[in-house]
Design a protein around this motif. Structure first.
Motif, PDB file in Angstrom:
ATOM      1  N   LEU A   1       7.931 -10.399   2.336  1.00  0.00           N
ATOM      2  CA  LEU A   1       7.088  -9.099   2.426  1.00  0.00           C
ATOM      3  C   LEU A   1       7.303  -8.570   3.903  1.00  0.00           C
ATOM      4  N   ARG A   2       7.272  -7.114   3.763  1.00  0.00           N
ATOM      5  CA  ARG A   2       7.633  -6.440   5.113  1.00  0.00           C
ATOM      6  C   ARG A   2       6.584  -5.402   5.556  1.00  0.00           C
ATOM      7  N   GLY A   3       5.401  -5.428   4.621  1.00  0.00           N
ATOM      8  CA  GLY A   3       4.507  -4.613   4.905  1.00  0.00           C
ATOM      9  C   GLY A   3       3.627  -3.860   4.052  1.00  0.00           C
ATOM     10  N   PHE A   4       2.899  -2.883   4.020  1.00  0.00           N
ATOM     11  CA  PHE A   4       2.095  -2.089   3.003  1.00  0.00           C
ATOM     12  C   PHE A   4       2.800  -0.615   2.883  1.00  0.00           C
ATOM     13  N   THR A   5       2.711  -0.168   1.624  1.00  0.00           N
ATOM     14  CA  THR A   5       3.001   1.070   1.318  1.00  0.00           C
ATOM     15  C   THR A   5       1.637   2.211   2.033  1.00  0.00           C
ATOM     16  N   THR A   6       2.365   3.324   2.023  1.00  0.00           N
ATOM     17  CA  THR A   6       1.284   4.297   2.632  1.00  0.00           C
ATOM     18  C   THR A   6      -0.057   4.359   1.786  1.00  0.00           C
ATOM     19  N   LEU A   7       0.161   4.396   0.566  1.00  0.00           N
ATOM     20  CA  LEU A   7      -0.739   4.652  -0.317  1.00  0.00           C
ATOM     21  C   LEU A   7      -1.547   3.182  -0.208  1.00  0.00           C
ATOM     22  N   ALA A   8      -1.124   2.107   0.062  1.00  0.00           N
ATOM     23  CA  ALA A   8      -2.073   0.719   0.123  1.00  0.00           C
ATOM     24  C   ALA A   8      -2.799   0.946   1.477  1.00  0.00           C
ATOM     25  N   GLU A   9      -2.137   1.497   2.303  1.00  0.00           N
ATOM     26  CA  GLU A   9      -2.810   1.508   3.632  1.00  0.00           C
ATOM     27  C   GLU A   9      -4.066   2.406   3.549  1.00  0.00           C
ATOM     28  N   ASP A  10      -3.656   3.694   2.820  1.00  0.00           N
ATOM     29  CA  ASP A  10      -4.779   4.605   2.704  1.00  0.00           C
ATOM     30  C   ASP A  10      -5.952   3.783   1.884  1.00  0.00           C
ATOM     31  N   ALA A  11      -5.582   3.184   0.879  1.00  0.00           N
ATOM     32  CA  ALA A  11      -6.589   2.405   0.031  1.00  0.00           C
ATOM     33  C   ALA A  11      -7.408   1.344   1.001  1.00  0.00           C
ATOM     34  N   LEU A  12      -6.602   0.763   1.702  1.00  0.00           N
ATOM     35  CA  LEU A  12      -7.473  -0.309   2.601  1.00  0.00           C
ATOM     36  C   LEU A  12      -8.617   0.403   3.623  1.00  0.00           C
ATOM     37  N   MET A  13      -8.085   1.519   4.096  1.00  0.00           N
ATOM     38  CA  MET A  13      -8.813   2.280   5.019  1.00  0.00           C
ATOM     39  C   MET A  13     -10.114   2.848   4.321  1.00  0.00           C
ATOM     40  N   ALA A  14      -9.886   3.197   3.065  1.00  0.00           N
ATOM     41  CA  ALA A  14     -10.999   3.849   2.326  1.00  0.00           C
ATOM     42  C   ALA A  14     -12.056   3.033   1.940  1.00  0.00           C
ATOM     43  N   HIS A  15     -11.588   1.619   1.852  1.00  0.00           N
ATOM     44  CA  HIS A  15     -12.456   0.571   1.184  1.00  0.00           C
ATOM     45  C   HIS A  15     -13.450   0.197   2.093  1.00  0.00           C
ATOM     46  N   ASP A  16     -14.843   0.201   1.439  1.00  0.00           N
ATOM     47  CA  ASP A  16     -15.955  -0.355   2.343  1.00  0.00           C
ATOM     48  C   ASP A  16     -15.974  -1.871   2.774  1.00  0.00           C
ATOM     49  N   PHE A  17     -15.354  -2.521   2.004  1.00  0.00           N
ATOM     50  CA  PHE A  17     -15.356  -4.196   2.125  1.00  0.00           C
ATOM     51  C   PHE A  17     -16.636  -4.594   2.292  1.00  0.00           C
ATOM     52  N   PRO A  18     -17.491  -4.692   1.020  1.00  0.00           N
ATOM     53  CA  PRO A  18     -18.668  -5.127   1.157  1.00  0.00           C
ATOM     54  C   PRO A  18     -18.538  -6.760   1.505  1.00  0.00           C
ATOM     55  N   GLY A  19     -17.274  -7.541   1.104  1.00  0.00           N
ATOM     56  CA  GLY A  19     -17.163  -8.888   1.457  1.00  0.00           C
ATOM     57  C   GLY A  19     -16.609  -9.113   3.038  1.00  0.00           C
ATOM     58  N   ASN A  20     -16.395  -8.017   3.644  1.00  0.00           N
ATOM     59  CA  ASN A  20     -15.979  -7.867   5.023  1.00  0.00           C
ATOM     60  C   ASN A  20     -14.262  -8.673   5.321  1.00  0.00           C
TER      61      ASN A  20
ATOM     62  N   VAL B   1     -25.622 -13.897  19.191  1.00  0.00           N
ATOM     63  CA  VAL B   1     -24.382 -13.002  19.245  1.00  0.00           C
ATOM     64  C   VAL B   1     -24.176 -12.648  17.707  1.00  0.00           C
ATOM     65  N   ALA B   2     -24.292 -11.196  17.648  1.00  0.00           N
ATOM     66  CA  ALA B   2     -24.163 -10.518  16.133  1.00  0.00           C
ATOM     67  C   ALA B   2     -22.761 -10.120  16.052  1.00  0.00           C
ATOM     68  N   LEU B   3     -22.462 -10.431  14.772  1.00  0.00           N
ATOM     69  CA  LEU B   3     -20.866 -10.097  14.359  1.00  0.00           C
ATOM     70  C   LEU B   3     -21.192  -8.867  13.688  1.00  0.00           C
ATOM     71  N   PRO B   4     -20.301  -7.743  13.725  1.00  0.00           N
ATOM     72  CA  PRO B   4     -20.520  -6.536  13.191  1.00  0.00           C
ATOM     73  C   PRO B   4     -19.602  -6.708  11.607  1.00  0.00           C
ATOM     74  N   ALA B   5     -20.310  -5.956  10.706  1.00  0.00           N
ATOM     75  CA  ALA B   5     -19.591  -5.865   9.473  1.00  0.00           C
ATOM     76  C   ALA B   5     -18.164  -5.151   9.512  1.00  0.00           C
ATOM     77  N   LEU B   6     -17.259  -5.245   8.806  1.00  0.00           N
ATOM     78  CA  LEU B   6     -15.836  -4.783   8.819  1.00  0.00           C
ATOM     79  C   LEU B   6     -15.856  -3.213   8.890  1.00  0.00           C
ATOM     80  N   ARG B   7     -16.857  -2.865   8.031  1.00  0.00           N
ATOM     81  CA  ARG B   7     -16.847  -1.198   7.807  1.00  0.00           C
ATOM     82  C   ARG B   7     -17.496  -0.736   9.253  1.00  0.00           C
ATOM     83  N   GLU B   8     -18.011  -1.427  10.150  1.00  0.00           N
ATOM     84  CA  GLU B   8     -18.429  -0.781  11.364  1.00  0.00           C
ATOM     85  C   GLU B   8     -17.333  -0.870  12.412  1.00  0.00           C
TER      86      GLU B   8
END
Length: 451
Positions: A339-358, A308-315
């Protein structure tokens, strides 16, 4: 169109509850009627104070709010609703003269804004996208919500009741141990021990003792008998992570364990029965290692009965925000932080990051942010302090191109989540052609199913 009572609070119901805060009677009635037609439970309030009082008792799933109200500003409403409404997304409606205030609200955690006059269909699509990742009937998935990881989870659940050896592959940090625990927890061995070791973490002599155990006097310092993990597992599950790093002598002993279902403690004179199921994992290319002569082919075939192959988070970028919210909830509870959540810019930064560490990297970043965040909302600077500029409240500030890509990524991910990865249905929802959506999926690193 049906008429909606403007102050009625809904009774429990499976449909999303939307709070509409609008003082204009014509616009308010029109939006409320459309929401009702679309199947939302709607509460309409003409003043900010009225909304704050009512919503402190019943939290909505989303809020649509005019930025100018007779008694309160949009910022005052947002602050007042922050605690009772939790992470419910707030969509502000504003005139062109209030765009600066709307931008400030988004930096403070508002989900989105639209300028007047707006098309009601565009408003409904925006609302659907905001609710898509929050308002879904869960199928009990544990690994994620993206089609790629849901397919993995379906396979794991199918093979959980049987005893075949499973080999989990995938990049470091992609969740292989979580998948192994899912296999164990969904099968008949769930109440029995789950024991794990990292084959790359110990030198060979210590690893052999850890897996197979040793007798008293087997080596210098062996003052007493030690039961290894193969013995401790009993009839449960033995999980061998980074199995590709096993040295050759231990590969031979593991092969005997799998073939003959017996093992011998280090320094021991008799065989002991082995009853556990073996689940192995690696981030290495075992096929290549076998071809190079660095890993036994017979052991490889014994381990890879079910692969069973697990995909990388970027996939599977659709999982970034759901996982981030799940982790933030865990750490907020564990650290007793409001803590209630993330700012919009924080969500943008998370979605734009490639997460090499998955997924491991995502979890670590959220944990650090939850521990160090100064406010109730996690900022981009909390998540990516290495990019932060001194004196900026929510650095890094994305370029316009980055912001556009992040917004498109969020909307497409929400559409795919709501349509179980069906690209054709997602394209219809987003009102673009199927070919256009496929091109955007390719450019943004998202995946869907053909459909």
């Amino acid at each position: 169109m049906p008429s909606v009572a403007r102050t009625s609070l809904p009774q429990p119901d499976p449909a999303p509850h939307v709070a509409l805060i609008e003082d204009d009677p014509v616009m308010g009635q029109s939006v409320a009627d459309w929401l009702a037609v679309e199947g939302y439970r709607t509460s309409w309030f003409r003043t900010g104070g009225e909304a704050v009082r009512a919503l402190s008792r019943v939290a909505p799933d989303a809020v649509i709010c005019d930025i100018r109200l007779p008694d309160m500003s949009g910022e005052e409403v947002h602050r007042a609703l922050a605690l009772p409404c939790g992470q419910a997304p707030v969509l502000f409606v504003t005139g062109h003269g209030d765009i600066a205030q709307a931008v400030r609200l988004m930096q403070a955690g508002a989900a989105d804004y639209m300028t007047k006059p707006f098309d009601i269909e565009a408003l409904l699509r925006r609302l659907e996208a905001l609710l898509a990742s929050r308002w879904q009937r869960s199928d009990g998935s544990l690994l994620g919500e993206a089609p790629a990881i849901l397919a993995v989870e379906r396979v794991l659940r199918r093979v959980a009741p049987i005893d075949s050896t499973v080999l989990l592959t995938g990049p470091s940090g992609s969740g292989k141990e979580v998948a192994a625990r899912l296999l164990h927890g969904e099968g008949p061995r769930a109440r029995l021990p789950f024991v794990a070791t990292n084959c790359a973490a110990l030198p060979a002599e210590l690893l052999e003792s850890q897996i197979f155990g040793h007798e008293r006097g087997a080596f210098t310092g062996a003052a007493a008998r030690h039961e290894g993990l193969a013995e401790q597992a009993g009839s449960g599950t033995l999980f061998l992570d980074e199995v590709a790093e096993l040295p050759a002598p231990l590969q031979a002993k593991l092969l005997r364990l799998l073939q003959e279902r017996v093992f011998r403690r280090l320094g021991g004179e008799r065989d002991l029965p082995f009853r556990a199921r073996v689940v192995a994992a690696t981030n290495a290319d075992l096929d290549a290692r076998v071809a190079e002569g660095r890993f036994r082919e017979d052991l490889f075939f014994r381990l890879a009965v079910i692969r069973v192959a697990l995909p990388a988070l970027r996939e599977r970028r659709e999982d970034v925000m759901p996982l981030a919210r799940r982790f933030l909830g865990e750490f907020a509870d564990g650290f007793a932080r409001p803590l209630r959540g993330f700012t919009t810019l924080a969500e943008d930064a998370l979605m734009a990051h490639d997460f090499p560490g998955n997924v491991r990297e995502l979890r670590n970043r959220v944990e650090r942010a939850a521990a160090l965040a100064e406010g109730e909302l996690v900022t981009a600077a909390d998540l990516f302090p290495e990019r932060a500029s001194p004196g900026r409240a929510d650095a890094p500030v994305p370029t316009l191109a980055d912001a556009r890509d992040a917004a498109e990524r969020r909307a497409i991910a929400a559409a795919l989540a709501a349509t179980s990865g069906d690209v054709t249905r997602a394209a219809e929802w987003l009102q673009v052609s199927r070919s256009t959506l496929f091109e955007k999926l390719r450019r943004l690193g998202l995946r869907g199913e053909g459909g």
